[in-house]
Design a protein around this motif. Structure first.
Motif, PDB file in Angstrom:
ATOM      1  N   GLY A  84       0.813  -1.217   0.000  1.00  0.00           N
ATOM      2  CA  GLY A  84       0.000   0.000   0.000  1.00  0.00           C
ATOM      3  C   GLY A  84       0.843   1.262   0.000  1.00  0.00           C
ATOM      4  O   GLY A  84       0.534   2.232  -0.708  1.00  0.00           O
ATOM      5  N   ALA A  85       1.931   1.266   0.770  1.00  0.00           N
ATOM      6  CA  ALA A  85       2.820   2.430   0.807  1.00  0.00           C
ATOM      7  C   ALA A  85       3.479   2.648  -0.551  1.00  0.00           C
ATOM      8  O   ALA A  85       3.614   3.789  -1.020  1.00  0.00           O
ATOM      9  N   GLN A  86       3.887   1.570  -1.197  1.00  0.00           N
ATOM     10  CA  GLN A  86       4.507   1.695  -2.521  1.00  0.00           C
ATOM     11  C   GLN A  86       3.497   2.182  -3.556  1.00  0.00           C
ATOM     12  O   GLN A  86       3.844   2.960  -4.445  1.00  0.00           O
ATOM     13  N   LEU A  87       2.244   1.757  -3.445  1.00  0.00           N
ATOM     14  CA  LEU A  87       1.210   2.258  -4.349  1.00  0.00           C
ATOM     15  C   LEU A  87       0.962   3.741  -4.128  1.00  0.00           C
ATOM     16  O   LEU A  87       0.777   4.497  -5.092  1.00  0.00           O
ATOM     17  N   ALA A  88       0.966   4.174  -2.876  1.00  0.00           N
ATOM     18  CA  ALA A  88       0.765   5.597  -2.585  1.00  0.00           C
ATOM     19  C   ALA A  88       1.896   6.428  -3.191  1.00  0.00           C
ATOM     20  O   ALA A  88       1.654   7.489  -3.790  1.00  0.00           O
ATOM     21  N   ARG A  98       3.658   5.625  -5.789  1.00  0.00           N
ATOM     22  CA  ARG A  98       3.447   5.577  -7.241  1.00  0.00           C
ATOM     23  C   ARG A  98       2.336   6.549  -7.661  1.00  0.00           C
ATOM     24  O   ARG A  98       2.462   7.220  -8.683  1.00  0.00           O
ATOM     25  N   ALA A  99       1.289   6.634  -6.881  1.00  0.00           N
ATOM     26  CA  ALA A  99       0.184   7.549  -7.207  1.00  0.00           C
ATOM     27  C   ALA A  99       0.684   8.985  -7.268  1.00  0.00           C
ATOM     28  O   ALA A  99       0.302   9.747  -8.163  1.00  0.00           O
ATOM     29  N   ILE A 100       1.570   9.343  -6.358  1.00  0.00           N
ATOM     30  CA  ILE A 100       2.105  10.711  -6.321  1.00  0.00           C
ATOM     31  C   ILE A 100       3.075  10.938  -7.481  1.00  0.00           C
ATOM     32  O   ILE A 100       3.084  12.009  -8.091  1.00  0.00           O
ATOM     33  N   ARG A 101       3.857   9.918  -7.838  1.00  0.00           N
ATOM     34  CA  ARG A 101       4.736  10.057  -9.012  1.00  0.00           C
ATOM     35  C   ARG A 101       3.922  10.195 -10.298  1.00  0.00           C
ATOM     36  O   ARG A 101       4.284  10.945 -11.192  1.00  0.00           O
ATOM     37  N   ARG A 102       2.812   9.479 -10.365  1.00  0.00           N
ATOM     38  CA  ARG A 102       1.934   9.554 -11.543  1.00  0.00           C
ATOM     39  C   ARG A 102       1.318  10.937 -11.683  1.00  0.00           C
ATOM     40  O   ARG A 102       1.106  11.423 -12.786  1.00  0.00           O
ATOM     41  N   GLU A 139      -3.844  16.966  -1.549  1.00  0.00           N
ATOM     42  CA  GLU A 139      -3.476  16.296  -0.294  1.00  0.00           C
ATOM     43  C   GLU A 139      -4.544  15.304   0.158  1.00  0.00           C
ATOM     44  O   GLU A 139      -4.216  14.228   0.665  1.00  0.00           O
ATOM     45  N   SER A 140      -5.810  15.623  -0.038  1.00  0.00           N
ATOM     46  CA  SER A 140      -6.878  14.705   0.381  1.00  0.00           C
ATOM     47  C   SER A 140      -6.779  13.376  -0.369  1.00  0.00           C
ATOM     48  O   SER A 140      -6.990  12.308   0.208  1.00  0.00           O
ATOM     49  N   LYS A 141      -6.443  13.421  -1.657  1.00  0.00           N
ATOM     50  CA  LYS A 141      -6.301  12.193  -2.442  1.00  0.00           C
ATOM     51  C   LYS A 141      -5.006  11.468  -2.095  1.00  0.00           C
ATOM     52  O   LYS A 141      -4.947  10.240  -2.128  1.00  0.00           O
ATOM     53  N   ARG A 142      -3.960  12.231  -1.762  1.00  0.00           N
ATOM     54  CA  ARG A 142      -2.714  11.597  -1.303  1.00  0.00           C
ATOM     55  C   ARG A 142      -2.969  10.803  -0.029  1.00  0.00           C
ATOM     56  O   ARG A 142      -2.499   9.673   0.124  1.00  0.00           O
ATOM     57  N   GLU A 143      -3.736  11.402   0.877  1.00  0.00           N
ATOM     58  CA  GLU A 143      -4.055  10.735   2.136  1.00  0.00           C
ATOM     59  C   GLU A 143      -4.882   9.470   1.876  1.00  0.00           C
ATOM     60  O   GLU A 143      -4.648   8.426   2.493  1.00  0.00           O
ATOM     61  N   LYS A 144      -5.843   9.560   0.967  1.00  0.00           N
ATOM     62  CA  LYS A 144      -6.648   8.391   0.620  1.00  0.00           C
ATOM     63  C   LYS A 144      -5.755   7.268   0.091  1.00  0.00           C
ATOM     64  O   LYS A 144      -5.920   6.102   0.461  1.00  0.00           O
ATOM     65  N   GLU A 145      -4.790   7.620  -0.766  1.00  0.00           N
ATOM     66  CA  GLU A 145      -3.865   6.620  -1.306  1.00  0.00           C
ATOM     67  C   GLU A 145      -2.993   6.033  -0.202  1.00  0.00           C
ATOM     68  O   GLU A 145      -2.748   4.831  -0.174  1.00  0.00           O
ATOM     69  N   ARG A 146      -2.536   6.883   0.739  1.00  0.00           N
ATOM     70  CA  ARG A 146      -1.680   6.396   1.819  1.00  0.00           C
ATOM     71  C   ARG A 146      -2.414   5.413   2.731  1.00  0.00           C
ATOM     72  O   ARG A 146      -1.808   4.499   3.285  1.00  0.00           O
ATOM     73  N   LEU A 147      -3.723   5.605   2.894  1.00  0.00           N
ATOM     74  CA  LEU A 147      -4.488   4.786   3.831  1.00  0.00           C
ATOM     75  C   LEU A 147      -5.172   3.582   3.191  1.00  0.00           C
ATOM     76  O   LEU A 147      -5.649   2.695   3.897  1.00  0.00           O
ATOM     77  N   ARG A 148      -5.229   3.527   1.871  1.00  0.00           N
ATOM     78  CA  ARG A 148      -6.042   2.536   1.149  1.00  0.00           C
ATOM     79  C   ARG A 148      -5.832   1.092   1.632  1.00  0.00           C
ATOM     80  O   ARG A 148      -6.776   0.320   1.742  1.00  0.00           O
ATOM     81  N   TYR A 149      -4.624   0.704   1.949  1.00  0.00           N
ATOM     82  CA  TYR A 149      -4.335  -0.685   2.330  1.00  0.00           C
ATOM     83  C   TYR A 149      -4.143  -0.861   3.838  1.00  0.00           C
ATOM     84  O   TYR A 149      -3.580  -1.851   4.280  1.00  0.00           O
ATOM     85  N   THR A 150      -4.640   0.096   4.617  1.00  0.00           N
ATOM     86  CA  THR A 150      -4.482   0.010   6.075  1.00  0.00           C
ATOM     87  C   THR A 150      -5.734  -0.489   6.781  1.00  0.00           C
ATOM     88  O   THR A 150      -5.690  -0.722   7.981  1.00  0.00           O
TER      89      THR A 150
END
Length: 189
Positions: free
Chosen positions: A62-66, A68-72, A78-89
């Protein structure tokens, strides 16, 4: 009405953010997956495989996907970054359903993908039948070549879905469903 039809009429997805411990244990998960792979399979190709994400490995994925989402999208709010960071938690277990397309088989790719999709749906049904909640998600990560590489997918493989499984931590209301009469017609010669 039969219990099987009742199960189908009551099944609904549980948002992954509302799934917590426990997930099926090793014995329960094996039984669930053995049932889930009993799908229609034209040509007996077995055009699918499964990847289990649990514990520290799931969180690292999940952290690696987050990242990657920011590199993409460096402008990702920031709200979407947070969603990506938490997605697999949230959900304690994520099953990645992978289609393995066999181009030389004579079976169309769509049929092979549908076969793998049936596995994902059977995981949803089976999880619900066992008293767990589950949600089948795709999103950008299912189609991203770097995520495919991270998962170790071969060139003929693609993600069909990430099925998040756990115990619902809140009551989840069912959504409105379409009326059958709006969808059903009879073909007449």
């Amino acid at each position: 009405m039969s219990d099987a039809l009742s199960l189908l009429q009551q099944r609904h997805s549980a948002p992954s953010r509302q799934l917590g411990e426990p997930a099926p244990d090793a014995v329960g998960l094996r039984a669930l997956l053995e049932a889930a792979i009993r799908v229609p399979d034209h040509g007996k190709l077995v055009p699918f495989r499964l990847i289990e994400l649990r514990g520290h490995a799931k969180l690292k994925f999940g952290a690696q996907l987050a990242e990657r989402a920011i590199r993409r999208d460096p402008d990702l709010p920031e709200s979407k970054r947070e969603k990506e960071r938490l997605r697999y938690t949230f959900a304690p277990l994520v099953m990645v359903v992978v289609a393995r397309l066999q181009a030389d088989s004579g079976i169309p790719d769509i049929e092979q993908k549908l076969c793998a999709g049936n596995v994902a749906y059977n995981i949803l049904l089976g999880a619900y039948a066992l008293g767990f909640g589950a949600q089948w998600l795709t999103g950008w990560a299912a189609y991203d070549p770097e995520v495919a590489a991270l998962l170790g997918l071969a060139k003929n493989e693609c993600v069909i879905g990430f099925v998040h499984i756990g115990t619902p931590i809140a009551d989840i209301p069912d959504r409105d469903r379409p009326a059958l009469d709006d969808l059903l017609s009879e073909w007449k010669a």
